[in-house]
Design an enzyme around this catalytic site. Structure first.
Site, PDB file in Angstrom:
ATOM      1  N   HIS A 271       0.854  -1.186   0.000  1.00 52.48           N
ATOM      2  CA  HIS A 271       0.000   0.000   0.000  1.00 52.48           C
ATOM      3  C   HIS A 271       0.888   1.233   0.000  1.00 52.48           C
ATOM      4  O   HIS A 271       1.939   1.235   0.625  1.00 52.48           O
ATOM      5  CB  HIS A 271      -0.889   0.006   1.255  1.00 52.48           C
ATOM      6  CG  HIS A 271      -2.076   0.896   1.125  1.00 52.48           C
ATOM      7  ND1 HIS A 271      -2.000   2.243   1.372  1.00 52.48           N
ATOM      8  CD2 HIS A 271      -3.347   0.636   0.745  1.00 52.48           C
ATOM      9  CE1 HIS A 271      -3.201   2.769   1.151  1.00 52.48           C
ATOM     10  NE2 HIS A 271      -4.030   1.826   0.765  1.00 52.48           N
TER      11      HIS A 271
ATOM     12  N   ASP B  74      -7.920  -5.343   0.147  1.00 52.02           N
ATOM     13  CA  ASP B  74      -8.403  -6.244  -0.891  1.00 52.02           C
ATOM     14  C   ASP B  74      -8.114  -7.713  -0.596  1.00 52.02           C
ATOM     15  O   ASP B  74      -8.722  -8.596  -1.194  1.00 52.02           O
ATOM     16  CB  ASP B  74      -7.775  -5.879  -2.251  1.00 52.02           C
ATOM     17  CG  ASP B  74      -8.426  -4.634  -2.851  1.00 52.02           C
ATOM     18  OD1 ASP B  74      -9.651  -4.516  -2.727  1.00 52.02           O
ATOM     19  OD2 ASP B  74      -7.698  -3.807  -3.423  1.00 52.02           O
TER      20      ASP B  74
END
Ligand code: ACO
Length: 380
Positions: A263, A317
């Site tokens: 991320h 996710d």
């Protein structure tokens, strides 16, 4: 600003491009708050409707405010005939994300004043987009299965209504709660790529529909919201829990990205991944899908060993894939679920942008030649 003061940050990493009162992220410590409230508290105690009110009003509602907000949302659950016709005109092979992006864009044509950009008008348009997009997803999925669309049921919550419109039967309480938690955890997340896209578009004083349409286009990319489908594809490719380690090590050897990890902001475990991990485990046990959870867990352990030192951990996710699979959703509906939730965040940012707008217009660092001769076409 003089040229000397301008800095270039590839991918705008670390650049503050907007102020928000909606979500706070501490990527080092793995903290996410909406209007100061920890995401874990909202996931365990709130509802999606209440969370949207919080994001749009920067405070929790009273009982009567929540009832009024919910009533308003539910009054927009169903689609007009023109929209239903547009959906059934879509080819059944179309990817749902392309259909959603096109249908949200087309909603401007059902609005008698689509370009009205007062904050009040933006809130009303946002409410309609939020309420109707689940019906668009459900109607398209039913269309490609040869089934009639089902109108929304205003007696049902946002989560229950979507699952009802999709499947034609009332979902179990456990499914409703699981879906609601998915919606809460995906509702907003700072200036992520799709939210930035939404703010950039509305900053031209274009219109809310264009802004949300741009955000949907951004979200579908595999480096952003499209990663949840990539995670599921990977889980499907891994034949057993025991094969997970070799599969991931091969991907690493081939320099492939492991979807659902890494991320731009989090350099520790994404707190949404922690919430969804617990949810995925419970759902996987309840629905006979524990192998998907166990495979995910095995992948996480390999990644922890190989990549934790680089600050690469599971993101939102990763466990949402198993969660959506257990809810019974088809693979190409995973990213659309992200859309349903993130409309809350996009719309909130559009409203914030309109409240204190300044056109986004960054600059480029020109690295090409100067004083180049114009060579006529015959001499090139
Ligand atoms: N698997 C393997 N290596 C990775 C991964 C990954 N998932 N993520 C980052 N890396 C590596 C890169 O290869 C790169 O290595 P290098 O320095 O040796 O070249 C390094 O980490 C930095 O990568 P960048 O892409 O520059 O980092 P960025 O901050 O842009 O990464 C991103 C963010 C794009 C999300 C990245 O981690 C990624 O591609 N992850 C996989 C896709 C994904 O899960 N996306 C969803 C993100 S959450 C969301 O949007 C909802």
């Amino acid at each position: 600003m003089s040229t000397a003061e301008k800095t270039f940050s590839k991918g705008l990493e670390g650049v503050i491009a907007a102020q928000t009162e909606m979500s706070f992220i501490n990527g080092t410590e793995g903290i996410l708050e909406y209007v100061g409230i920890a995401i874990g508290d909202l996931a365990s105690k709130s509802s999606f409707e209440e969370t949207v009110f919080l994001l749009w009003n920067k405070r929790l509602p009273t009982q009567s405010e929540l009832e009024a907000f919910t009533k308003d949302l539910r009054s927009h659950y169903s689609l007009c005939d023109a929209m239903k016709t547009r959906i059934t005109s879509c080819p059944i092979e179309a990817e749902p994300m392309h259909v959603i992006r096109t249908m949200i864009s087309s909603m401007a044509m059902d609005d008698s004043s689509p370009n009205e950009n007062s904050v009040e008008a933006a809130r009303e348009k946002s409410m309609r987009i939020l309420a109707k997009t689940p019906a668009i997803v459900a109607a398209f999925d039913r269309h490609r299965r040869g089934l009639e669309a089902i109108d929304g049921d205003p007696s049902l919550s946002f989560a229950a209504n979507f699952l009802y419109m999709l499947n034609g039967e009332k979902p179990t309480d456990a499914m409703i709660r699981a879906f609601d938690i998915c919606m809460i955890t995906h509702a907003d997340h700072g200036l992520n790529n799709s939210t930035f896209a939404a703010r950039v578009v509305i900053s031209t004083l274009s219109d809310v529909y264009s802004s949300i349409t741009a955000a949907v286009g951004s979200l579908r990319g595999p480096l952003h919201g499209g990663a949840n489908e990539g995670v599921m594809k990977m889980l499907n490719q891994i034949p057993s829990v025991d094969a997970a380690e070799d599969h991931v090590m091969n991907m690493i050897k081939n320099k492939e990205r492991i979807m659902g990890f890494g991320h731009r902001v989090y350099k520790s475990k994404d707190p949404r991944a922690s919430e969804l991990m617990t949810l995925a485990k419970q759902l996987a046990e309840d629905t006979g899908n524990i192998e998907f959870y166990d495979k995910s867990n095995a992948i996480e352990q390999v990644m922890e060993r190989e990549y934790a030192a680089k600050g690469i951990y599971p993101n939102v996710d990763f466990y949402s894939a198993t969660t959506y699979h257990c809810i019974g959703l088809k693979l190409d509906l995973f990213t659309p679920m992200f859309v349903l939730a993130r409309i809350a965040g996009w719309a909130g940012h559009v409203i914030e942008q309109l409240e204190d707008n300044r056109l986004f217009r960054p600059t480029t660092d020109y690295v090409g030649p100067h004083d180049a001769p114009y060579v006529s076409i015959d001499d090139r």
